[in-house]
Design a protein around this motif. Structure first.
Motif, PDB file in Angstrom:
ATOM      1  N   HIS A  66       0.652  -1.172  -0.107  1.00  0.00           N
ATOM      2  CA  HIS A  66      -0.076   0.020   0.095  1.00  0.00           C
ATOM      3  C   HIS A  66       0.835   1.400  -0.045  1.00  0.00           C
ATOM      4  O   HIS A  66       1.932   1.309   0.601  1.00  0.00           O
ATOM      5  CB  HIS A  66      -0.904  -0.082   1.265  1.00  0.00           C
ATOM      6  CG  HIS A  66      -1.906   0.997   1.212  1.00  0.00           C
ATOM      7  ND1 HIS A  66      -1.702   2.311   1.528  1.00  0.00           N
ATOM      8  CD2 HIS A  66      -3.356   0.942   0.706  1.00  0.00           C
ATOM      9  CE1 HIS A  66      -2.882   3.182   1.278  1.00  0.00           C
ATOM     10  NE2 HIS A  66      -3.623   2.293   1.084  1.00  0.00           N
ATOM     11  N   GLU A  85      -3.841   2.146  -7.245  1.00  0.00           N
ATOM     12  CA  GLU A  85      -4.238   3.040  -6.384  1.00  0.00           C
ATOM     13  C   GLU A  85      -3.481   4.277  -6.548  1.00  0.00           C
ATOM     14  O   GLU A  85      -2.223   4.535  -5.990  1.00  0.00           O
ATOM     15  CB  GLU A  85      -4.109   2.654  -5.003  1.00  0.00           C
ATOM     16  CG  GLU A  85      -4.868   1.535  -4.690  1.00  0.00           C
ATOM     17  CD  GLU A  85      -5.278   1.633  -2.931  1.00  0.00           C
ATOM     18  OE1 GLU A  85      -6.460   1.738  -2.647  1.00  0.00           O
ATOM     19  OE2 GLU A  85      -4.222   1.666  -2.210  1.00  0.00           O
ATOM     20  N   GLY A 139      -7.726   9.060  -0.162  1.00  0.00           N
ATOM     21  CA  GLY A 139      -8.305   9.882   1.030  1.00  0.00           C
ATOM     22  C   GLY A 139      -8.255  11.432   0.734  1.00  0.00           C
ATOM     23  O   GLY A 139      -8.193  12.179   1.593  1.00  0.00           O
TER      24      GLY A 139
HETATM   25  P1  PGA Z   1      -9.665   5.852   0.184  1.00  0.00           P
HETATM   26  O1  PGA Z   1      -8.586   4.926   0.490  1.00  0.00           O
HETATM   27  O2  PGA Z   1     -10.672   5.137  -0.335  1.00  0.00           O
HETATM   28  O3  PGA Z   1     -10.164   6.473   1.538  1.00  0.00           O
HETATM   29  O4  PGA Z   1      -9.183   7.080  -0.816  1.00  0.00           O
HETATM   30  C1  PGA Z   1      -8.161   3.756  -0.422  1.00  0.00           C
HETATM   31  C2  PGA Z   1      -6.875   2.951  -0.017  1.00  0.00           C
HETATM   32  O5  PGA Z   1      -5.974   3.576   0.510  1.00  0.00           O
HETATM   33  O6  PGA Z   1      -6.900   1.838  -0.246  1.00  0.00           O
END
Ligand code: PGA
Length: 253
Positions: free
Chosen positions: A95, A167, A173
């Motif tokens: 991540h 991602e 976020g």
């Molecule tokens: P988010 O996070 O949906 O809050 O943007 C996704 C993630 O970090 O896996």
């Protein structure tokens, strides 16, 4: 057709009571229809109790991190075999928060990926570029580097039991979601890169999108041909928000 995977990454949020409420809300509200799987990835201390809560449901359990080591003097770390014992079928590796805040390198991520698979756990390999990298037109190079570290260490055939999550760091976020087309372009690129080594396998690998996914934008993202689900942070912390994404997956199938 590939099944959708709707995965909740709770990160370091919640409490024992909040975790119980969230899981029972999800268990009670699973949408009708097929073609999707739900996965929750709670913080380590709640894995055992969530495992019991989901045991008689179709919801899968995953962890957010794993050690690349098998066992030994690694204070504070958790071995893949321990996660397996708790009932984890999945684990998130690489991540962007682990890469950026805890300095995990792509080589270390590859070692974690291998450790997970050796214990019979499906790794969810996260890849993604920062805003600066996107603006410098380096998105594909960054993704290739992150992917190649795993391809070199584990081989393309290992992706038969792995999931990839694209991602974009700038979307995590922040409320700034990649457009369905932006995400699709990168997902396609990832699939083509795998197809260069094994076309048949590339066609079966689930590639999730992550970064401010929610009920409102999920239908557009999930309608894209190479987007096979979501890795969801913020919107996985409330049962209704998470279930809205699950409903979008059920409708899109
Ligand atoms: P988010 O996070 O949906 O809050 O943007 C996704 C993630 O970090 O896996």
């Amino acid at each position: 057709m590939r099944e959708f995977l709707i995965a909740g990454n709770w990160k370091m949020n919640g409490s024992s009571a909040a975790s119980d409420t969230l899981v029972s809300g999800i268990v009670d509200g699973i949408p009708e229809g097929g073609g999707f799987r739900l996965l929750v990835c709670p913080p380590f201390p709640y894995l055992a109790s969530v495992a019991i809560q989901v045991s008689s449901s179709a919801i899968s359990l995953g962890a957010q991190n794993v050690s690349e080591h098998k066992a030994g003097a690694f204070t504070g770390e958790t071995a893949a075999s321990m996660l397996k014992e708790l009932g984890c079928g999945y684990v998130i590796v690489g991540h962007s928060e682990r890469r950026a805040i805890f300095g995990e390198t792509s080589e270390q991520v590859a070692a974690k990926y291998i450790a997970a698979q050796a214990a019979g756990i499906v790794p969810i390999l996260c890849v993604g570029e920062t805003l600066e990298e996107r603006e410098a037109s380096a998105t594909e190079d960054i993704i290739d580097g992150q992917l190649d570290a795993v391809l070199d260490a584990a081989g393309v055939d290992s992706f038969a039991s792995a999931v990839i999550a694209y991602e974009p760091v700038w979307a995590i976020g922040t409320g700034m979601t990649a457009t369905p087309e932006q995400a699709q372009d990168v997902h396609r690129h990832i699939r083509v890169r795998l197809a260069e080594q094994n076309a048949e396998l590339a066609d079966t690998v689930q590639i999730l999108y992550g970064g401010s996914m929610k009920g409102e934008n999920a239908p557009g993202l999930l309608s894209m041909p190479d987007i096979d689900g979501g890795l969801i942070g913020g919107a996985s912390l409330k049962a209704d928000d998470f279930l809205a994404i699950a409903a979008a997956a059920a409708a899109a199938h």
